[in-house]
Write a protein that holds these residues in place. Sequence first.
Motif, mmCIF file in Angstrom:
data_model
loop_
_atom_site.group_PDB
_atom_site.id
_atom_site.type_symbol
_atom_site.label_atom_id
_atom_site.label_comp_id
_atom_site.label_asym_id
_atom_site.label_seq_id
_atom_site.Cartn_x
_atom_site.Cartn_y
_atom_site.Cartn_z
ATOM 1 N N VAL A 174 55.072 37.784 -22.255
ATOM 2 C CA VAL A 174 53.831 38.438 -22.126
ATOM 3 C C VAL A 174 52.958 37.764 -21.121
ATOM 4 C CG1 VAL A 174 51.891 39.321 -23.059
ATOM 5 C CG2 VAL A 174 53.952 40.118 -24.068
ATOM 6 N N THR A 175 53.009 36.457 -21.646
ATOM 7 C CA THR A 175 52.180 35.243 -20.753
ATOM 8 C C THR A 175 52.751 35.342 -19.446
ATOM 9 O OG1 THR A 175 51.987 34.398 -22.811
ATOM 10 C CG2 THR A 175 51.418 33.177 -20.870
ATOM 11 N N HIS A 199 61.784 35.405 -11.730
ATOM 12 C CA HIS A 199 60.509 35.208 -11.937
ATOM 13 C C HIS A 199 60.090 34.857 -13.271
ATOM 14 C CE1 HIS A 199 59.852 35.772 -7.766
ATOM 15 N NE2 HIS A 199 60.541 37.030 -7.753
ATOM 16 N N ILE A 200 60.392 35.767 -14.369
ATOM 17 C CA ILE A 200 59.859 35.595 -15.590
ATOM 18 C C ILE A 200 60.934 34.698 -16.538
ATOM 19 C CG2 ILE A 200 59.349 37.004 -17.770
ATOM 20 C CD1 ILE A 200 58.482 39.143 -15.934
ATOM 21 N N GLY A 237 58.667 42.638 -24.443
ATOM 22 C CA GLY A 237 57.270 41.891 -23.941
ATOM 23 C C GLY A 237 57.023 42.558 -22.243
ATOM 24 N N PHE A 238 58.166 42.763 -21.672
ATOM 25 C CA PHE A 238 58.259 43.152 -20.377
ATOM 26 C C PHE A 238 57.815 44.637 -20.301
ATOM 27 C CE2 PHE A 238 59.836 44.748 -16.511
ATOM 28 C CZ PHE A 238 59.480 43.813 -15.584
ATOM 29 N N PHE A 239 58.598 45.643 -21.147
ATOM 30 C CA PHE A 239 58.137 46.857 -21.007
ATOM 31 C C PHE A 239 57.030 47.486 -21.801
ATOM 32 C CE2 PHE A 239 62.571 46.813 -19.425
ATOM 33 C CZ PHE A 239 62.501 47.136 -18.269
ATOM 34 N N GLY A 240 56.977 46.796 -22.904
ATOM 35 C CA GLY A 240 55.738 47.076 -23.893
ATOM 36 C C GLY A 240 55.798 48.697 -24.438
ATOM 37 N N GLY A 241 54.615 49.161 -24.709
ATOM 38 C CA GLY A 241 54.978 50.629 -25.205
ATOM 39 C C GLY A 241 55.589 50.746 -26.518
#
Length: 330
Positions: free
Chosen positions: A216-217, A241-242, A154-158
């Motif tokens: 992601v949110t 933070h996440i 979710g953080f890096f995606g791709g």
Amino acid sequence: MPESYVPKEAIGHGDGGSAALAIGEAESLERRPGAAPPGGGPPGGEPFGKPRSLWSDAWHDLYRNPVFVVSALVIVFLVIIAIWPQLIATGNPYRADLAKAQQGSQPGHPFGFDTQGRDVYTRVVYGARASITVGVCATTGAALLGSLLGGLAGFFGGWWDTSLSRLADIFFGIPVILGGLVFLSVVISTTVWPVVGFIVLLGWPQVSRIARGSVVTAKQNDYVQAARALGAGNGRMLLRHIAPNAIAPVIVVATIALGTYIALEATLSYLGAGLKPPTVSWGIDISTASTYIRSAPHMLLWPAGALSITVLAFIMLGDAVRDALDPKLR
């Protein structure tokens, strides 16, 4: 007034997350030791009406919820007897007396005896150890693995996100019971670890999807964007933070899944593919007693009742935690 004092009224509101951080800094300066709170009060005192955090607010709701209190007490009791079964059962779960086979309740043996003359009460108490061990270890493993993979996706995606999603789809397509029968049928170990490994293998995709959606949110919030603008690295943003703001859904899913995993272990043991003798397990005893349900129903009712109470307690605990951590349900 000290030169470092910055009134928050002097800060513009068009800077998005940076302005929010600046306002927070200004408010912290206003609440510094020796300064009077904005709403009045003694110098150096705590500001009036300090808001509670999500976790403190959730705990405030939980300990007032009778469902949570009752289920938590049941779970604590089960954990205690799983660690120290000798506290309430002084007998030996393997000791057999064929002369007492299938006999009912007797003084000192309230649950009667099984087909080999073993005390059902003692075996029910000792059976909690295997079930709790499998449930806790499998849930911990699935939660850690799923949170790690889903959070990174979710953080890096791709391509990482795409690859993980396709891998999770493959595991979702494996029937749990059929997969357990195939996977565990070739295992000859009598310990709980093959069962734990199998449950972790098929349980992490569900947690990973929950963790991915939460990350992601969370990463779209202003405070994360402000931290990125201020030069925070990926590791700091994830850990500081996440993760604290995305972990709540994972905790809820893991709590509910723990009861499900205990039931899954009992099901696989009942079918002969889970735990194997001489391990004392509720599923094994239920499987043995199912043949004698008409002649000796006590052999089935007591381990099945213990299993049902355990699973229900964890599911009720998970529901209470979900209600407390989900602001939409308040």
